[in-house]
Design an enzyme around this catalytic site. Structure first.
Site: not given
Length: 641
Positions: A285, A371, A399
């Protein structure tokens, strides 16, 4: 075409077709120019930075090797797709990212033919790519479907559900596992690159298939044993045993920034008859930009920043953010209640749970992008006597709706839901707007649903959640800063289902839920100036309603208006149902509901979004005056008759 000094190759690339005309030895320079262009653009607009910088070379390689848009390139989440946007005809608009009328910060089907599937939530790419691949198979089309998914997204069960059903796609499906955070790969270097290239080569695969055919002719048992032995040996060498067990041919790990390693492997994979295939690519990243490499977390999503120094523009001093008020309040309450614990699904700083975690690490649980598990895990904790707070964005809670219904509501378990990003969210647009939670929670038996009008109310509602042990309870609050009110030193427990009148009048009643209260008070000032004495009530609760207060306001005012940052089916619908059931509108009361419109609103500044939605002071005043004009016209018509 935008010309930026020092980008001669990029200036000649408007589409991937242009890119594929370059020589392989030019791709390193193109990647450097692309990285510089992305840094410059995000420095101007703000947005997601680190993840996009990490896939610059991968983006170049994928568009160079595959025949996009015929081959479908599907980015998981989409926040790493800025380099992809630049290479696919959108460079001239890249400095409009996340601004009203500009480019989306995520992939979006309506934006480009190179975005075959819209995304902004995690872990959907493999399922979608599988759909494209199977459709091609059923229609005898040759196109590939390539899913690019980060290792963080692999914490969600949906990714594995898709992989478990992917065998039928064959070589039409390719998954690129972008390993940039979890460090699940062994060291990447010359040996691993050689192994990856070898095991993806047509020569190796040809010998492998020949050996399988010979083994099959000898006996079924020998065939199976040989296949397992080969997969096990290759998995031991490269680390891909898990993916092999899920039915994928594993290749990797490969240095995702080394084009000399990456392109030959992708070409082998493209041309292979083996499939489905997973290519394990290791990236960093923030690659190529020092500040982002040094602090990947701080440069994941950024404000506008100075490209040379990396210093991000700071917002002017103001009230605390709602998420931080929640996190700090909960941490303080947990000092005297060891039953309180906090759960987040890979968003500790976004939900304020990081504040709780610093004070109570042993009672903080980041379950990753899972979730559904987060909600049922919280239900188990509640069933065993704990006081769990499931801190989650409104759109992410969607979700896990089945778990909310089945594992929490039906069992009446006291799970506390702290619902962040309720209402419109500005630059993140429709995919992250918390538009539906009042509707989908207040329809459930046993639920208590609150909405904080300001940060002081959020403190009280957090305390109320702690003390509510008789069933599930939720508090919703928006993204961003509070209103600047003083925070209470001692949080109070609110009476369940009781609102408050913050301004008393006689002619017009405004019934507010959530942070539109400030706009309701502005509207009341305007209406009072027009001679229309106005009551403003903060109902606090969407469920249970304060029926006594609502009944009083509806029977003592000529016009009543509800306002909420939620879609149809929320507060307004519940108030209308109450009024209808009790005949409260039979006497000529003008009852109107203001809520989010029946559409997905594009990204823009929050004030612009709320004005477009008709949820500001001007819209309230217009609604009241229109109702009164209609009423007066009806009276006059009746008199003339």
């Amino acid at each position: 075409m935008v010309n930026v000094s020092g980008t001669p190759l990029l200036d000649g690339v408007d589409t991937p077709e242009d890119l594929r005309r370059l020589k392989p030895e030019q791709l390193r320079q193109l990647s450097d120019e692309l990285r510089a262009e992305m840094i410059s653009a995000v420095g101007t607009t703000g947005g997601h930075l680190g993840s996009g910088l990490g896939v610059v070379e991968l983006t170049v390689a994928l568009h160079y090797v595959f025949d996009t848009p015929g081959d479908k390139l599907i980015w998981d989440v989409g926040h790493q797709a800025y380099p992809h946007k630049i290479l696919t005809g959108r460079r001239d608009r890249i400095r409009t990212l996340r601004q009203g009328g500009g480019l989306s910060g995520f992939t979006k089907r309506s934006e480009s033919k190179y975005d075959p599937f819209g995304a902004a939530h995690s872990s959907t790419s493999i399922s979608a790519a599988l759909g494209f691949a199977i459709a091609n198979k059923l229609n005898n089309k040759p196109g590939k479907a390539i899913a690019v998914i980060g290792d963080g997204a692999m914490s969600a069960g949906m990714a594995y559900e898709a992989m478990n059903n992917a065998e039928g796609a064959g070589n039409r499906l390719i998954v690129i596992l972008n390993d940039n955070d979890m460090s699940i790969a062994p060291p990447v270097g010359g040996l691993s690159a050689y192994l990856a290239r070898m095991v993806s080569s047509s020569e190796y695969l040809g010998l492998r298939n020949l050996a399988k055919k010979l083994a099959a002719k000898i006996s079924h048992r020998v065939h199976n044993a040989a296949q397992k032995a080969e997969e096990y040996a290759r998995g031991m060498a490269t680390g891909g045993t898990l993916f092999e067990e899920l039915g994928f041919y594993y290749v990797g790990p490969i240095d995702g920034h080394n084009l000399e390693h990456l392109i030959p492997v992708l070409e082998n994979v493209r041309d292979s008859e083996q499939g489905p295939i997973l290519v394990h690519v290791v990236t960093k990243k923030g690659k190529g930009y020092g500040p982002a490499e040094a602090a990947a977390d701080k440069y994941h999503g950024v404000q506008k920043f100075d490209v040379v120094s990396g210093v991000q523009a700071k917002a002017p001093p103001g009230p605390p953010q709602y998420q931080n008020v929640f996190g700090e309040t909960l941490a303080k309450l947990a000092e005297t209640d060891d039953r309180i614990c906090a759960i987040t699904a890979a968003m500790p700083s976004g939900t304020g749970v990081d504040k709780f975690a610093r004070a109570h690490p042993e009672r903080t649980f980041d379950v990753g992008i899972a979730e559904q598990h987060a909600v049922t895990f919280a239900a188990g904790l509640a069933a065993q006597g704990m006081r769990p707070f499931c801190a989650i964005y409104s759109t992410f809670l969607q979700r896990a709706y089945d778990q909310v219904v089945h594992d929490v509501a039906i069992q009446n378990l006291p799970v506390r839901f702290a619902i962040d990003r309720a209402g419109l969210v500005g630059a993140d647009g429709a995919t992250h707007a918390g538009s539906f939670d009042v509707t989908y929670l207040a329809t459930l038996p046993n639920f208590v649903v609150m909405a904080a009008a300001d940060e002081a109310e959020l403190v009280h509602m957090t305390k109320t959640c702690v003390e509510h042990d008789s069933g599930p309870i939720a508090v919703r609050y928006p993204r961003g800063n509070g209103t600047g009110v003083a925070l209470p030193e001692v949080p109070q427990v609110l009476e369940i289902g009781k609102g408050r009148v913050v301004r008393e009048g006689k002619s017009v009643a405004i019934l507010s839920l959530g942070t539109r209260l400030a706009e309701a008070l502005k509207a009341a000032d305007t209406l009072d100036a027009k001679g229309l004495s106005t009551t403003v009530a903060d109902l606090r609760f969407a469920k249970p309603l304060d029926e006594a207060l609502i009944r009083r306001l509806l029977t003592s005012h000529e016009v009543a208006v509800t306002i909420e940052e939620n879609s149809v089916g929320g507060l307004g619908a519940h108030v209308l149902t109450l009024a209808s059931d009790e005949g409260l509108i039979d006497g000529g009361l003008k009852l109107r509901t203001l809520r989010l419109p029946d559409k997905f609103q594009d990204h823009a500044a929050p004030d612009t979004q709320y004005a477009e939605a008709g949820l500001d002071a001007a819209a309230i005043v217009e609604t009241v005056l229109k109702a009164l004009r209609h009423n007066s016209a009806g009276i006059e018509a009746g008199a003339r008759a």
